[in-house]
Every structure is written in structure tokens, then in C-alpha cells.
Design a protein around this motif. Structure first.
Motif, PDB file in Angstrom:
ATOM      1  N   LYS A 221      57.910  -4.627  -8.046  1.00 55.49           N
ATOM      2  CA  LYS A 221      58.517  -5.976  -7.729  1.00 55.49           C
ATOM      3  C   LYS A 221      57.627  -6.689  -6.884  1.00 55.49           C
ATOM      4  CE  LYS A 221      63.051  -7.614  -5.795  1.00 55.49           C
ATOM      5  NZ  LYS A 221      62.275  -8.597  -5.124  1.00 55.49           N
ATOM      6  N   LEU A 222      57.580  -8.179  -7.167  1.00 48.73           N
ATOM      7  CA  LEU A 222      56.721  -8.976  -6.591  1.00 48.73           C
ATOM      8  C   LEU A 222      57.398  -9.727  -5.369  1.00 48.73           C
ATOM      9  CD1 LEU A 222      55.013 -10.556  -9.838  1.00 48.73           C
ATOM     10  CD2 LEU A 222      54.010  -9.091  -8.158  1.00 48.73           C
ATOM     11  N   ASP A 223      56.704 -10.132  -4.477  1.00 44.33           N
ATOM     12  CA  ASP A 223      57.137 -10.985  -3.339  1.00 44.33           C
ATOM     13  C   ASP A 223      57.009 -12.346  -3.685  1.00 44.33           C
ATOM     14  OD1 ASP A 223      57.608 -12.341  -0.953  1.00 44.33           O
ATOM     15  OD2 ASP A 223      56.583 -10.805   0.161  1.00 44.33           O
ATOM     16  N   PHE A 224      58.120 -13.236  -3.450  1.00 42.48           N
ATOM     17  CA  PHE A 224      58.103 -14.595  -4.014  1.00 42.48           C
ATOM     18  C   PHE A 224      57.393 -15.488  -2.945  1.00 42.48           C
ATOM     19  CE2 PHE A 224      61.036 -13.296  -7.026  1.00 42.48           C
ATOM     20  CZ  PHE A 224      61.026 -14.361  -8.096  1.00 42.48           C
ATOM     21  N   GLY A 225      57.085 -14.858  -1.671  1.00 41.96           N
ATOM     22  CA  GLY A 225      56.187 -15.722  -0.775  1.00 41.96           C
ATOM     23  C   GLY A 225      57.096 -16.644   0.005  1.00 41.96           C
ATOM     24  N   VAL A 226      58.243 -16.709  -0.303  1.00 45.97           N
ATOM     25  CA  VAL A 226      59.308 -17.753   0.566  1.00 45.97           C
ATOM     26  C   VAL A 226      60.737 -16.939   0.712  1.00 45.97           C
ATOM     27  CG1 VAL A 226      58.265 -19.743  -0.275  1.00 45.97           C
ATOM     28  CG2 VAL A 226      59.832 -18.560  -1.691  1.00 45.97           C
ATOM     29  N   GLU A 227      61.328 -17.514   1.731  1.00 41.64           N
ATOM     30  CA  GLU A 227      62.594 -16.969   1.942  1.00 41.64           C
ATOM     31  C   GLU A 227      63.799 -17.628   0.675  1.00 41.64           C
ATOM     32  OE1 GLU A 227      63.694 -15.127   4.432  1.00 41.64           O
ATOM     33  OE2 GLU A 227      61.531 -15.208   5.184  1.00 41.64           O
ATOM     34  N   PHE A 228      64.799 -16.787   0.730  1.00 37.00           N
ATOM     35  CA  PHE A 228      65.563 -17.038  -0.126  1.00 37.00           C
ATOM     36  C   PHE A 228      66.401 -18.372   0.197  1.00 37.00           C
ATOM     37  CE2 PHE A 228      70.386 -16.585  -1.325  1.00 37.00           C
ATOM     38  CZ  PHE A 228      70.397 -16.986  -2.887  1.00 37.00           C
ATOM     39  N   ASP A 229      66.631 -19.475  -0.459  1.00 36.88           N
ATOM     40  CA  ASP A 229      67.521 -20.678  -0.220  1.00 36.88           C
ATOM     41  C   ASP A 229      68.643 -20.619  -0.791  1.00 36.88           C
ATOM     42  OD1 ASP A 229      68.300 -23.116   0.394  1.00 36.88           O
ATOM     43  OD2 ASP A 229      66.348 -24.152   0.332  1.00 36.88           O
ATOM     44  N   LYS A 230      69.852 -20.397  -0.208  1.00 35.98           N
ATOM     45  CA  LYS A 230      71.204 -20.069  -1.071  1.00 35.98           C
ATOM     46  C   LYS A 230      71.759 -21.369  -1.560  1.00 35.98           C
ATOM     47  CE  LYS A 230      75.664 -17.992  -0.547  1.00 35.98           C
ATOM     48  NZ  LYS A 230      76.204 -19.007  -1.378  1.00 35.98           N
TER      49      LYS A 230
END
Length: 329
Positions: A221-230
Motif C-alpha cells: 500500500k502506498l502513502d498518499f502523502g497528505v491527510e484525509f480530507d473528509k
């Protein structure tokens, strides 16, 4: 001898009373491998360990939860993927109709993954941006000078989100010389992963865990590099009309057990078990790979888990319950 014989009816009576106290339990057996395993695991432990009489009710996420809301049946939905149901679950909890348990699969997730061959050969590739900076490592079958991303088949909600994240205002696949490929079907998506594994080739695309391909083919699994923005996810990324999608981590996957309140209130001991049990994607993955390799059903998968992960499940129940379950194997 008289004393011993006199004690036997007491033991039998105690056992029957416990079974009568539990009564009949209905459990939703949803229509995918990990959920079939989860339902059968609960069935075996509740029947053998707690003396319940368990009936499995075929279902799906939408139909099973709707029935629990409106009819109070089935009693338990062991594996509910709650992402699309948070508002309804919260409302049902607020009304007192439903009890929400802790996470069943602690690290369940959707997202973008790369093949084992690439992960092994290039351990430095850990994020989506790392992949996009190296299109030459993920050559398209049509044009080896272009990188390839395998999205979801048409009609899947994940295709909308992934396509939006690929747009210029987000991860900008065009700028990074990547193209998005529709696999055409679930079988096409799975087949592309299996082929890349067998040939030790590159693969980059969408998937989720726990699943057979993630475990069997060791995707990373890759890291998207940013936080989740709900807020942005709900208002834009899951909508085909999203004009300016922005970068975001993939939505978290909350896989929980949901129980109707009437059952929960009447079964405190059984609820201790339901509120304690959990496992990770690796454990669930081993079970469903076993099921896939052996054309086994959910009951077979549950027995596989009970025999191979005794150190895990025996921590979920009292010692006497564990011994009853072990005696039944």
C-alpha cells in the motif's frame, strides 16, 4: 457413586439453562469471503462456547442493515463496512435501536498499491508521488513510454474517486506521463494483479484489504502523502461532477460489528465476546486465501482460523468457553 450420579443432572441442567438463556441468535452472512468467514466464526463460538442456537441469514451490506433498522433482525452483522452508513448508524444508535461495536478488522483499508516486484526492487518507492516520479517503472502495455494506473471497473464507486484524484488539480497524472486504464471487470482487475505477480512485473492501481490478491500477491500500500480530507471527499472526490479535486488520502475503512440493542441488552456475556474480538488483514487474508485455494466455504474458513490462530481467539473469551470451543474442533 450416589453423590456422583446426583451431580450429573445438575451439570446437565446448568448447561441447558445456559443454552436457554442464550436462545436463538440470527447472524448476517454477507456475500463476500471475509464476511462469510466472520459470520461462521461467530456461529461456532456462540454455539459451542455459549450454548446459543445460531441461524445464518444470507445478506449484503445494504439489505442486512436496512432489516436491522426496520425489523430488528438479524441480531448481529459481524462485518459491516460502515463508510457509506455512518449517518444511518449514528441515527440508529441515537434512537437506541443499534449498538455499534469496535473495529473487527483493525487495518482494513482501500487505496493505491504497487506490485511486490516493484516494492522489492525499489524499496524507496513508498508514496503516490514516488510512483508518479517514475513512470518508466510502470510501463503501459500500449505505450512503454507511458506509466499505467489500473483503476476500478466502471460502476464501482472507487473509480470515481480514483479518476478524480488523477486529475490535474490533484495528482495530475497527465503531467507525470501516466494513463488510467479500466480493467473492464473485477476479474480483469484481479487478473492483472495475478499476471504481474507471476511475471514479476510492475503493477500500480486501486485495491482494498483484506482480500485474496493483497495477501496472495503481496501488494504494498502506498502513502498518499497528505491527510484525509473528509469534507472534500464527501463533497467532491466521490462525485463525477467534481470540478477541482484536490489531493487527499483515501477514505478510512471502518469495518465494525453492529448488533441490535434488544439482543445486546439481553446477552451481556455474549456481548463481551463481540466487543473483544478483532483481527488484522493479514490474519483475515490467510483465511480467505485458504478458502480460495481450496474452494472452501465460510465454515471451513472459520475452522481454519480456530485451528491456526488459537493464541488469538482464546484471548477473546473466558477460559471455560475456550475449552468448550476447542473440544468441538
Amino acid at each position: 457413586m450416589k453423590t456422583l450420579l446426583a451431580a450429573v443432572p445438575l451439570v446437565i441442567a446448568s448447561s441447558l439453562t445456559h443454552a436457554a438463556d442464550c436462545g436463538t441468535v440470527t447472524i448476517a452472512e454477507m456475500n463476500w469471503a471475509s464476511a462469510e468467514f466472520a459470520a461462521n466464526l461467530d456461529k461456532i463460538i456462540l454455539e459451542e462456547g455459549y450454548g446459543c442456537s445460531v441461524e445464518l441469514i444470507p445478506g449484503s451490506t445494504v439489505t442486512s442493515f436496512a432489516s436491522m433498522e426496520s425489523k430488528g433482525q438479524p441480531d448481529i452483522a459481524p462485518e459491516l463496512w460502515a463508510n457509506a452508513f455512518f449517518d444511518r448508524i449514528d441515527a440508529a444508535v441515537e434512537k437506541g435501536d443499534i449498538v455499534r461495536g469496535p473495529r473487527l478488522i483493525t487495518d482494513a483499508a482501500e487505496g493505491w498499491f504497487i506490485s511486490k516486484a516493484i516494492a522489492d526492487a525499489h524499496p524507496e518507492i513508498k508514496t503516490v508521488q514516488d510512483v508518479l516520479d517514475n513512470p518508466q517503472l510502470f510501463p503501459s502495455k500500449e505505450d512503454p513510454n507511458v506509466g499505467q494506473f489500473m483503476t476500478c471497473p466502471a460502476g464501482w464507486a472507487c473509480q470515481i474517486a480514483s479518476n478524480n484524484l488523477a486529475k490535474p488539480s490533484a495528482y495530475d497524472f497527465g503531467k507525470h506521463n501516466f494513463t488510467v486504464v479500466d480493467p473492464g471487470s473485477a476479474a480483469g482487475l484481479d487478473g492483472s494483479i495475478a499476471k504481474s505477480y507471476d511475471r514479476e512485473e510492475a503493477w500500480f492501481g486501486y485495491y482494498w484489504q483484506p482480500t485474496v490478491p493483497i495477501t496472495k500477491y503481496e501488494l504494498k500500500k502506498l502513502d498518499f502523502g497528505v491527510e484525509f480530507d473528509k469534507k472534500h471527499w464527501d463533497e467532491c472526490l466521490v462525485n463525477e461532477t467534481c470540478a477541482e479535486p484536490q489531493k487527499s488520502d483515501y477514505t478510512p475503512s471502518d469495518v465494525m460489528t453492529v448488533v441490535v440493542s434488544k439482543f445486546a441488552n439481553a446477552h451481556p456475556e455474549e456481548m463481551k465476546y463481540l466487543n473483544t474480538r478483532s483481527y488484522d488483514s493479514n490474519m483475515a487474508g490467510q483465511v480467505i486465501v485458504y478458502m480460495d485455494d481450496n474452494q472452501a466455504n465460510g465454515e471451513d474458513g472459520a475452522y481454519f482460523f480456530l485451528k491456526n490462530f488459537e493464541d488469538v481467539w482464546t484471548q477473546w473469551v473466558p477460559a471455560d468457553v475456550a475449552e468448550k470451543v476447542k473440544a468441538s474442533l
